[in-house]
Design a protein around this motif. Structure first.
Motif, PDB file in Angstrom:
ATOM      1  N   LEU A  53       0.831  -1.209   0.000  1.00 36.65           N
ATOM      2  CA  LEU A  53       0.000   0.000   0.000  1.00 36.65           C
ATOM      3  C   LEU A  53       0.867   1.262   0.000  1.00 36.65           C
ATOM      4  CD1 LEU A  53      -2.656   1.496   0.054  1.00 36.65           C
ATOM      5  CD2 LEU A  53      -2.833   1.044   2.517  1.00 36.65           C
ATOM      6  N   ARG A  54       1.927   1.239   0.811  1.00 39.08           N
ATOM      7  CA  ARG A  54       2.787   2.425   0.856  1.00 39.08           C
ATOM      8  C   ARG A  54       3.435   2.687  -0.506  1.00 39.08           C
ATOM      9  NH1 ARG A  54       6.925   1.659   4.563  1.00 39.08           N
ATOM     10  NH2 ARG A  54       6.374  -0.514   4.901  1.00 39.08           N
ATOM     11  N   GLU A  55       3.787   1.609  -1.196  1.00 43.65           N
ATOM     12  CA  GLU A  55       4.396   1.790  -2.522  1.00 43.65           C
ATOM     13  C   GLU A  55       3.380   2.313  -3.538  1.00 43.65           C
ATOM     14  OE1 GLU A  55       6.321  -1.979  -3.033  1.00 43.65           O
ATOM     15  OE2 GLU A  55       7.810  -1.449  -1.486  1.00 43.65           O
ATOM     16  N   ALA A  56       2.134   1.861  -3.412  1.00 45.95           N
ATOM     17  CA  ALA A  56       1.089   2.362  -4.312  1.00 45.95           C
ATOM     18  C   ALA A  56       0.866   3.856  -4.074  1.00 45.95           C
ATOM     19  CB  ALA A  56      -0.211   1.584  -4.106  1.00 45.95           C
ATOM     20  N   ILE A  57       0.931   4.261  -2.817  1.00 44.25           N
ATOM     21  CA  ILE A  57       0.754   5.682  -2.491  1.00 44.25           C
ATOM     22  C   ILE A  57       1.923   6.503  -3.063  1.00 44.25           C
ATOM     23  CG2 ILE A  57       0.692   7.357  -0.582  1.00 44.25           C
ATOM     24  CD1 ILE A  57      -0.783   5.063   1.050  1.00 44.25           C
ATOM     25  N   CYS A  58       3.131   5.973  -2.917  1.00 45.75           N
ATOM     26  CA  CYS A  58       4.304   6.655  -3.484  1.00 45.75           C
ATOM     27  C   CYS A  58       4.157   6.821  -4.998  1.00 45.75           C
ATOM     28  CB  CYS A  58       5.584   5.886  -3.188  1.00 45.75           C
ATOM     29  SG  CYS A  58       6.068   5.959  -1.453  1.00 45.75           S
ATOM     30  N   ALA A  59       3.681   5.780  -5.654  1.00 49.07           N
ATOM     31  CA  ALA A  59       3.509   5.855  -7.112  1.00 49.07           C
ATOM     32  C   ALA A  59       2.488   6.927  -7.470  1.00 49.07           C
ATOM     33  CB  ALA A  59       3.069   4.491  -7.666  1.00 49.07           C
TER      34      ALA A  59
END
Lengths: 393, 393
Positions: free
Chosen positions: A80-86
């Protein structure tokens, strides 16, 4: 045992309970009459298919012997954190995944973030504003300064160099005024914060409603902001998560006061007083960022924005002064004919059966103003606006 | 801006990261060797069918136009609070549903509850103990007194009339010692608290593991407790919710200090800084209390309690001193042959490939002790115990 005496300084807010009482009294007196609610700050469109499917799958995963998951990372799963970063990356904002903290919602984080700041700080809060900023600081006994948001600054107050503040609250698109800061305006705030060694708490809960590409959706689109700002965001209004509870807070790794990195302090706070968000909910939140999820949530937002346009266009046609309604689900209007907020509420309810929110409930500068929201039913919103126009003739 | 300087007084806990490092080093050095983990405090059995079905149904409800729900009550839905009240009722504890606050877990509430207390209170905390009690008070700068839990009091310290404390932490069944207070012992604490005008923060997270009907599962089974105690409980260990996040806190309406009702203060705190638990999760939690849910979670608890018995019986057979293991998933043993906690850890890992938790990690009085948990695999737990016995011969 001594209680926290600061709680005695809190003012009870009767805003929504007073509204409910008046609506209920009206309904008893006019049993056949239809009431149209344009006062709610809650979403009404269902969760999109992708989110539901992801949550269903995740629940089943937790029921399987080989797929069960216990404690997750307090700061949220990497997926989820990586999706937010993207998502931030699309706007040119580069974040590392350990700068993002997933939580059960922006309201929790906006309150809890204060844990890491000394109580001996001066806080600067717009008036009118979302009441949580004020109340959480009263609870901690902090000195609060208010900055005037008014018709003359289009409800977008700018820094006053003569004034020193340590902690500054900005909310853009604003609740309740719907006003949105431009890049140039936010740059003034960033410059002020850096010069004054202040931290900006930037509430971006309504960023998904910004349609105008020239307006910043994150404060990190402004140069220097990573040195002075923490940003709060939420899936509540973006994807209908008000009852599903998920948000996130960005604490840049370069944000540092007195040699202490706030990212580390917040991580310590969260690992000590929080245990992460439900796995099922995080899977649901991650689905918001898939291509299907993106297109599905856009449909709901389009419905709300169409309501906002209906209200805003009516205000324009009627020559009423307002902010918001274009890049925000809120329309903040000046009550016509010199009405005070509550008198206009009584008029709208009593004459037309329309329920809104008196601006005075959001701070003294809200007196004489009124909030309508785009979260209602499309047909009803149009009906309400037609009645408003007809009544003005 | 000044940060909260109290954070500088926190000690970094390296307990679980140090364990992870040692395990990883051992695994690299002994690639073929099997490791049995009896150190984890996390559950391993999947969510039961009733809970999964309820969460799946709830997710679908949120996806329906007519069944969607937005913001729920901050303190939790009535359906869940009433189910919790009924559960307490079985033990003769009568609670009103507005005395129960649903949250995302006991850890959050145990930390957040401190918001409503003045920082100028003296806190009394057992040593050794779950580290969150200590850290959350250091963060707020409170004066902390420790009470000795030791072999001589069977790790169940009792009040010292000579000492005054405002806020008292009790955890029963205890983490990490597995020791459980009797009614008579808890009555001493309730009497002390009432005499000293103190509040007891009672952590009942492991109440579901109490098999002995004579032992209290709630502090409210003790007369007078509603005048002095707040109780925290959780679905984490009861129903495998460590990754699903739901707990509850009981603040009795008669709990009153200086004329202020703590129930009202906590409600104000929660309505200001919290927005409730995901609807899907609350539906899952409510399913735990249905007849099917009750019988399904009993199966998981029985697996854990059987592991606990396996470990406890081995300790008894080997003549090792321990607490817990009967009404608790934790076994707290005295390290044999005068081992210090970390030396015994190294011995168990190095010689037998068994991982536990050094008692010294929970406070100075934990030195020379060691925690094993019942949350592992049944076969592996039995295997580990057989190895332990064989090695002692």
């Amino acid at each position: 045992m001594k209680i926290n005496q600061n709680y005695a300084n809190l003012q009870e807010s009767y805003l929504f309970s007073d509204i409910a009482k008046k609506v209920s009294a009206y309904q008893s007196a006019n049993p056949g009459k239809k009431i149209i609610k344009l006062g709610i700050g809650d979403v009404t469109q269902p969760l999109c298919e992708s989110v539901v499917a992801a949550m269903v799958d995740a629940a089943r995963e937790l029921g399987g012997r080989d797929t069960f998951r216990g404690y997750g990372p307090e700061q949220g799963y990497a997926f989820l954190r990586e999706a937010i970063c993207a998502y931030y990356g699309e706007r040119g904002v580069v974040l590392a995944s350990d700068e993002v903290f997933v939580s059960d919602g922006a309201k929790s984080d906006i309150g809890n973030i204060l844990d890491i700041f000394c109580t001996d700080n001066t806080v600067l809060i717009p008036n009118p504003v979302y009441p949580v900023y004020v109340d959480t600081n009263i609870m901690a006994g902090r000195n609060i300064l208010f900055m005037d948001a008014s018709q003359s600054n289009l409800f977008l107050p700018l820094p006053d160099e003569a004034l020193h503040a340590d902690i500054i609250y900005l909310c853009s698109p604003n609740n309740p005024t719907g006003a949105v800061y431009t890049r140039e305006q936010l740059k003034q705030w960033v410059d002020y914060a850096i010069a004054h060694d202040s931290v900006i708490l930037f509430d971006a809960a309504y960023e998904a409603f910004i349609a105008d590409d020239k307006l910043p959706r994150s404060i990190y689109e402004i140069e220097g902001a990573k040195k002075c700002a923490i940003e709060f965001c939420s899936f509540s209004k973006t994807a209908g998560f008000t009852g599903t509870r998920c948000g996130y807070t960005v604490v840049p790794s370069e944000l540092c006061f007195d040699g202490v990195h706030l990212n580390k302090l917040w991580l310590r706070r969260q690992t000590t007083k929080f245990n992460g968000v439900a796995y099922t909910v995080q899977r649901g939140a991650a689905a918001v960022f898939t291509p299907e999820g993106r297109s599905q949530i856009k449909e709901s937002i389009a419905i709300y924005m169409n309501n906002a346009k209906t209200i805003a266009d009516t205000m324009t046609d009627m020559g009423m002064w307002f902010t918001g309604g274009i890049n925000s689900p809120y329309i903040w209007l000046k009550c016509p004919r010199g009405y005070k907020s509550w008198d206009y509420f009584d008029y709208l309810l009593g004459e037309l059966g329309i329920v809104g929110t008196p601006g005075a409930g959001f701070g003294t500068n809200g007196e004489g103003f009124f909030r309508m929201t785009a979260f209602g039913d499309a047909e009803e919103t149009a009906q309400a606006m037609a009645m408003l126009k007809a009544a003005a003739k």
